[in-house]
Structure formats: structure tokens, C-alpha cells
Write a protein that holds these residues in place. Structure first.
Motif, PDB file in Angstrom:
ATOM      1  N   ARG A 424       0.578  -1.299  -0.059  1.00 20.15           N
ATOM      2  CA  ARG A 424       0.025  -0.052  -0.084  1.00 20.15           C
ATOM      3  C   ARG A 424       0.854   1.423  -0.040  1.00 20.15           C
ATOM      4  O   ARG A 424       2.041   1.291   0.568  1.00 20.15           O
ATOM      5  N   PHE A 425       0.358   2.280  -0.578  1.00 14.44           N
ATOM      6  CA  PHE A 425       1.128   3.631  -0.591  1.00 14.44           C
ATOM      7  C   PHE A 425       0.343   4.783  -0.277  1.00 14.44           C
ATOM      8  O   PHE A 425      -0.979   4.867  -0.080  1.00 14.44           O
ATOM      9  N   TRP A 433       3.913   8.884  -4.058  1.00 13.81           N
ATOM     10  CA  TRP A 433       3.651   7.904  -2.841  1.00 13.81           C
ATOM     11  C   TRP A 433       4.896   7.321  -2.290  1.00 13.81           C
ATOM     12  O   TRP A 433       5.666   6.709  -2.984  1.00 13.81           O
ATOM     13  N   THR A 434       4.604   6.865  -1.002  1.00  9.38           N
ATOM     14  CA  THR A 434       5.527   6.116  -0.282  1.00  9.38           C
ATOM     15  C   THR A 434       4.863   4.955   0.227  1.00  9.38           C
ATOM     16  O   THR A 434       3.552   4.745   0.622  1.00  9.38           O
ATOM     17  N   GLY A 435       5.580   3.711  -0.002  1.00 12.77           N
ATOM     18  CA  GLY A 435       5.343   2.331   0.392  1.00 12.77           C
ATOM     19  C   GLY A 435       5.073   2.437   1.813  1.00 12.77           C
ATOM     20  O   GLY A 435       5.672   2.637   2.737  1.00 12.77           O
ATOM     21  N   TYR A 439       7.368  -5.370   0.650  1.00 13.74           N
ATOM     22  CA  TYR A 439       8.693  -5.265   0.183  1.00 13.74           C
ATOM     23  C   TYR A 439       9.032  -3.714  -0.191  1.00 13.74           C
ATOM     24  O   TYR A 439      10.127  -3.391  -0.130  1.00 13.74           O
ATOM     25  N   TYR A 440       8.062  -3.079  -0.402  1.00 10.07           N
ATOM     26  CA  TYR A 440       8.168  -1.495  -0.881  1.00 10.07           C
ATOM     27  C   TYR A 440       8.109  -0.644   0.199  1.00 10.07           C
ATOM     28  O   TYR A 440       7.767   0.444  -0.079  1.00 10.07           O
ATOM     29  N   ALA A 441       7.885  -0.898   1.344  1.00 12.98           N
ATOM     30  CA  ALA A 441       8.042   0.005   2.540  1.00 12.98           C
ATOM     31  C   ALA A 441       8.864   0.912   2.623  1.00 12.98           C
ATOM     32  O   ALA A 441      10.219   0.638   2.187  1.00 12.98           O
ATOM     33  N   GLY A 442       8.486   2.110   2.584  1.00  9.27           N
ATOM     34  CA  GLY A 442       9.608   3.385   2.791  1.00  9.27           C
ATOM     35  C   GLY A 442      10.004   3.836   1.209  1.00  9.27           C
ATOM     36  O   GLY A 442      10.700   4.687   1.116  1.00  9.27           O
ATOM     37  N   GLU A 443       9.589   2.625   0.121  1.00  6.11           N
ATOM     38  CA  GLU A 443      10.129   3.242  -1.029  1.00  6.11           C
ATOM     39  C   GLU A 443       9.086   4.134  -1.873  1.00  6.11           C
ATOM     40  O   GLU A 443       8.225   4.281  -1.549  1.00  6.11           O
ATOM     41  N   THR A 444       9.801   4.721  -2.960  1.00  5.00           N
ATOM     42  CA  THR A 444       8.759   5.885  -3.583  1.00  5.00           C
ATOM     43  C   THR A 444       8.316   5.239  -4.879  1.00  5.00           C
ATOM     44  O   THR A 444       9.057   4.761  -5.656  1.00  5.00           O
ATOM     45  N   LEU A 445       6.920   5.473  -5.106  1.00  2.00           N
ATOM     46  CA  LEU A 445       6.409   5.145  -6.139  1.00  2.00           C
ATOM     47  C   LEU A 445       5.998   6.677  -6.911  1.00  2.00           C
ATOM     48  O   LEU A 445       5.657   7.652  -6.525  1.00  2.00           O
ATOM     49  N   ARG A 446       6.726   6.675  -8.199  1.00  2.00           N
ATOM     50  CA  ARG A 446       6.456   8.050  -9.121  1.00  2.00           C
ATOM     51  C   ARG A 446       5.747   7.771 -10.598  1.00  2.00           C
ATOM     52  O   ARG A 446       5.931   6.580 -11.035  1.00  2.00           O
ATOM     53  N   VAL A 447       4.907   8.693 -10.976  1.00  2.00           N
ATOM     54  CA  VAL A 447       4.162   8.557 -12.158  1.00  2.00           C
ATOM     55  C   VAL A 447       5.239   9.441 -12.938  1.00  2.00           C
ATOM     56  O   VAL A 447       5.373  10.722 -12.859  1.00  2.00           O
ATOM     57  N   VAL A 448       5.715   8.678 -14.106  1.00  2.00           N
ATOM     58  CA  VAL A 448       6.242   9.175 -15.258  1.00  2.00           C
ATOM     59  C   VAL A 448       5.752   9.644 -16.252  1.00  2.00           C
ATOM     60  O   VAL A 448       4.949   8.757 -17.177  1.00  2.00           O
ATOM     61  N   ARG A 449       5.559  10.982 -16.891  1.00  2.00           N
ATOM     62  CA  ARG A 449       4.724  11.530 -18.009  1.00  2.00           C
ATOM     63  C   ARG A 449       5.496  11.875 -19.238  1.00  2.00           C
ATOM     64  O   ARG A 449       6.825  12.187 -19.045  1.00  2.00           O
ATOM     65  N   ASP A 459       7.546   4.316 -12.048  1.00  2.00           N
ATOM     66  CA  ASP A 459       8.635   3.935 -11.552  1.00  2.00           C
ATOM     67  C   ASP A 459       8.641   3.596  -9.992  1.00  2.00           C
ATOM     68  O   ASP A 459       7.984   4.406  -9.123  1.00  2.00           O
ATOM     69  N   LEU A 460       8.826   2.317  -9.673  1.00  2.00           N
ATOM     70  CA  LEU A 460       8.749   1.919  -8.176  1.00  2.00           C
ATOM     71  C   LEU A 460      10.233   1.485  -7.715  1.00  2.00           C
ATOM     72  O   LEU A 460      10.310   0.308  -8.177  1.00  2.00           O
ATOM     73  N   ALA A 461      10.890   2.355  -7.085  1.00  2.00           N
ATOM     74  CA  ALA A 461      12.302   1.868  -6.509  1.00  2.00           C
ATOM     75  C   ALA A 461      13.012   1.207  -7.703  1.00  2.00           C
ATOM     76  O   ALA A 461      13.545   0.171  -7.597  1.00  2.00           O
TER      77      ALA A 461
END
Length: 487
Positions: A424-425, A433-435, A439-449, A459-461
Motif C-alpha cells: 500500500r502507498f 507515494w511512499t510504500g 517489500y516496498y515499505a519506505g520506497e517511492t512510487l512515481r508517475v513518469v509522464r 517507477d517504483l524503486a
């Protein structure tokens, strides 16, 4: 009612306090007669087989007490004494540690400390200045298990008037952070830490003002207040009892000083299950429930979080604590998945298996009356069309995932193929968004445009998610074979 007779109550008593104490749905209002009898039978067997002078049990579900019952006599002597009931105080021993841990987490949430801070940064003269606050909370500081001198639970705290009096020549028995080693003096240090960061106010006063009063726990105190149970030792080979002392443990108080009642502990269990923003939010409580030290043994059926014991029973993960002091036993387990908790109090030094019994009380309710989910409702508006456009299938290579929009603008990424990593983010102010878990806890989710504003990929870590499986795109690391998929 004849004095000394067993008592049972199934009236839905306390319904909570504060903004989260909404009306409980009708299906939670009262347990079925068969469930109540199963609970009473289990409590009665526990009291008889454990030879406890008195045993008090309670169950919380849906933010309220749904069942309480008592067996035996709080006086412990033949032939009769007062029957146990929800307002009788028992000493709760190490359940005290859960209260102290909440005080420390409040300090963290206020920004007055970090869990990663060495305790020596905030508290002078500690025997383990480099151990972190998190390690003290989780009993992984390596500190000795018990205080110096005679059995601290049966002797006056005046024998240890200064912090240095708690520790012998070798206070640290194991390297900090390596393994779980239960330390009662470690919680004495945490109590001193609370006092230091609250301007010298005694930890008991801080607890009363910041936690007990907001939760309506007026019968939880540092010393016994009538009506309270007498503490007894039961002879192992005869049906005879011996009174136990009830000392003020002084500086060791944060490790096990508190007295409380079944009704107050039901309030505490409801708080541990759902949180209360006046005291501590649900997210911080969830953090306390996560294992903070490596589990020991091959079975891995028990662990420790930040001030909370963790156990697995019949596939259920329970969080809470057990406690013991001379003349008393206590146990409280919460099951967040089922939103249920079991509580047991006894006025004897040994005998009844209170930890197992409290877990079984909660388990009986979960098994006979499984939790009824709350009604589904649409999320509160307004709905962000750009966020909605991100939902649906995404592919990491050829591995399909589903991105869902949750309430509050959060996202949930779920693998659809049976392999992958669910997380969850949380939305951030900068549009990322931050996990929160997995596995993705603390990692960053970005939308690349793209330059025209359309979405290229996620892009997720460094993991790239595209709208199609290995969709021809410069975004796929290593590129995609120009001939594409083939048969």
C-alpha cells in the motif's frame, strides 16, 4: 447474589469514548447464548484446574465489552469472600509495559525523540547509553533481565532509591540489537525517559493525564484502591493459600507497578485495537505490533514488537502482553483482524495458564461468531480523475498487477499472477507515494509522464510498470525485442 458465587455478565457495557466510539452495529450488541456459555465454561475450567482463588475474564469486540465473568473469591480464603467483578482491581504486572510504551510512542509522534536515538542522548547516567530507544522498547538492548539486589517484585522500592541502584557491575549481558532478551530494568529506564522529556513530572502522573483520563480508565492506578483482590500463593501439593506482599516497586514501577480492573482493561484493549487520536493513532499502534527483533526458535510462534508481545495461535496473530507479580497473573491479547480481544486476571502467583486462556476466550468468539464486515461504502469525494486514470492493470515485465485507489488518495498494488509483492502507498505532497508495508515499505512510487502530460510508466524503486506486458517502450530497462511477442 450470595457472596462468593460465580458471576457472569453479558450486557454490552462500555461503548468507548471520543470520536472513534461510534454506535456499534446491532450484530455486535450481544453475544449468542451458546457463545456466552462456551466462554463461561472455559473460564470455569481455567479457575478450577488452575486452582486460582479468583479468575476474572472479559471479551471486547467492536469497541465495546461484550462479555465479563468471574469465578471464585477475591479474598482467597475459605469459606466465602467477595466474588470478582469488573470493578475489582488486580495487579497487572508487565501489562504496565504496554502503557509505558504508548507514552514513549507519544513522545516520538510529537517529535521529542526518534526511536533510533541512543537513549544516552536524552537520559544521563544510563548503563547502555548507545542502546536505542527502540531496542529498549523491544527488549533487545542486551540489558540484564532483573534489577540488582533482592527479588525486586517482593521488596520495597526504597531499597533501590537511585537509578544506579538498579544495575550491578555487569548491566549489559548481550550486545545491543542482536537478540531479544527480556529486561525489566530496561523499562525502568523508559519510565525515567518519559519523566525527563515531560519536564520532571513522574511517569505515573504523565500516564494518568495523557492516557488514563482520556480513555476513561479511572480505576487504573499505581497502588490498590478498594475494591481490590488480595494476592495469594497456592500451595503446589495442597489446597492451601499464603498471602503475598504487595510492595511499591519505586523506580522499577514502569516494569510492573499498575493495578487495574477488567472493565478498564477492556477500554485499554479497545484502544490497542483501534487507536484514539487523543492518545495514539492507529498507524502508530500498528507499528508497535510489528516484530522489532528476530524471532527465536524454529517454530517462530512468538515475537516482540515495540512494547507488545506477539504470538501466533491457530493461524491468528495476537498482540498484547502477559503480566505477573507476587499474588497476581494477567493476560490481554488483541486480534486486530477479528477486532476482538480477550482478558484474564487472577489473584495467585502461579497456576492458571492465563496467556492461553485469554487467547482462547478471544478465539471462542472469533470461531462461533466470526466478525461481520462493515458495510462497503464509496470513498468520500471529490474524486480525482487523474488518480482514477492510474487504476487498473499494470505490468512489471510480463507479471500483471492491479493498482487500486483507496480512501484518502492512497494506492494499493496487488500482484495478479500469484507471484509478486503487495504493498500500500501513502500520497505525498510532491505527487509521489511512499510504500507503507511489504517489500516496498519506505520506497517511492512515481508517475513518469511524457512531454504532452500523458502517463508513460510507473517507477517504483527502479522497477518499471507499463500498461502492457513488455510494451515497446524506452522505459523498459534493457529494451524490448523489436519483433515483439511471437508464436
Amino acid at each position: 447474589m450470595t457472596i462468593g458465587e460465580p458471576t457472569e455478565s453479558h450486557e454490552p457495557g462500555w461503548a468507548g469514548h471520543g470520536p472513534e466510539a461510534a454506535a456499534v452495529p446491532g450484530e455486535f450488541a450481544e453475544l449468542l447464548p451458546g457463545t456466552r456459555r462456551a466462554l463461561l465454561h472455559r473460564l470455569a475450567v481455567g479457575q478450577a484446574e488452575g486452582r486460582a482463588p479468583s479468575l476474572m475474564g472479559a471479551v471486547v469486540r467492536g469497541r465495546r465489552t461484550v462479555w465479563t465473568a468471574g469465578r471464585g473469591s477475591v479474598e482467597g480464603e475459605a469459606p466465602h469472600g467477595e466474588a470478582p467483578h469488573g470493578e475489582v482491581q488486580y495487579r497487572i504486572g508487565s501489562l504496565t509495559k504496554t502503557f509505558v510504551a504508548v507514552l514513549v510512542m507519544r513522545l516520538r509522534d510529537e517529535g521529542l525523540l526518534r526511536l533510533e536515538d541512543p537513549v544516552g542522548r536524552h537520559l544521563d547516567g544510563t548503563p547502555v547509553p548507545d542502546a536505542t530507544i527502540a531496542q529498549l522498547l523491544a527488549h533487545s538492548s542486551g540489558l540484564t533481565a532483573e534489577a540488582r539486589g533482592p527479588w525486586w517484585e517482593r521488596t520495597a522500592g526504597a531499597l533501590r532509591p537511585e537509578p544506579a541502584d538498579l544495575f550491578g557491575e555487569r548491566p549489559q549481558r548481550l550486545p545491543a540489537g542482536r537478540r531479544h532478551h527480556y529486561s525489566n530494568p530496561g523499562y525502568a529506564l523508559l519510565g525515567a525517559l518519559v519523566e525527563r522529556l515531560r519536564g520532571g513530572t513522574p511517569w505515573g502522573e504523565v500516564l494518568r493525564h495523557e492516557v488514563l483520563e482520556p480513555l476513561g480508565m479511572g480505576r487504573t492506578t499505581l497502588g490498590p484502591e478498594r475494591p481490590y483482590a488480595s494476592g495469594w500463593a497456592v500451595h503446589p501439593w495442597a489446597d492451601a493459600v499464603l498471602p503475598e506482599p504487595a510492595e511499591d516497586t519505586g523506580l522499577m514501577g514502569p516494569a510492573g507497578q499498575l493495578w487495574s480492573t477488567a472493565e478498564d482493561l477492556c477500554r485499554w484493549a479497545a484502544f490497542l485495537l483501534r487507536g484514539d487520536e487523543r492518545v495514539l493513532g492507529a498507524a502508530s499502534l500498528a507499528e508497535m505490533r510489528r516484530p522489532a527483533v528476530p524471532p527465536e526458535g524454529n517454530a517462530w510462534d512468538a515475537g516482540y514488537g515495540l512494547g507488545l508481545q506477539l504470538v501466533r495461535r491457530e493461524g491468528r496473530l495476537l498482540a498484547g502482553h502477559v503480566g505477573s507479580m507476587p499474588g497476581f497473573l494477567a493476560a490481554l491479547w488483541t486480534d486486530p483482524e477479528e477486532d476482538v480481544a480477550g482478558i484474564v486476571l487472577a489473584n495467585c502467583t502461579s497456576g492458571p495458564a492465563v496467556a492461553a486462556l485469554a487467547a482462547e476466550l478471544a478465539g471462542i468468539v472469533s470461531e462461533l461468531e466470526p466478525r461481520i464486515p462493515e458495510p462497503w461504502r464509496p470513498m468520500p469525494g471529490p474524486l480525482d480523475p487523474e488518480l482514477l486514470a492510474l487504476t487498473g492493470p499494470w505490468y512489471w515485465g510480463a507479471n500483471p498487477h492491479l493498482l487500486r485507489l483507496r480512501a484518502g488518495g492512497g494506492l494499493e498494488l496487488t500482484p495478479l499472477s500469484g507471484t509478486g509483492r503487495l504493498s500500500r502507498f501513502r500520497a505525498e505532497e510532491d505527487g509521489t507515494w511512499t510504500g507503507l508495508d511489504g517489500y516496498y515499505a519506505g520506497e517511492t512510487l512515481r508517475v513518469v509522464r511524457e512531454q504532452d502530460g500523458s502517463v508513460s510508466h510507473l517507477d517504483l524503486a527502479t522497477f518499471v510498470f507499463t500498461r502492457g506486458p513488455y510494451e515497446p517502450s524506452e522505459a523498459v530497462p534493457g529494451g524490448v525485442d523489436p519483433q515483439g511477442w511471437r508464436v
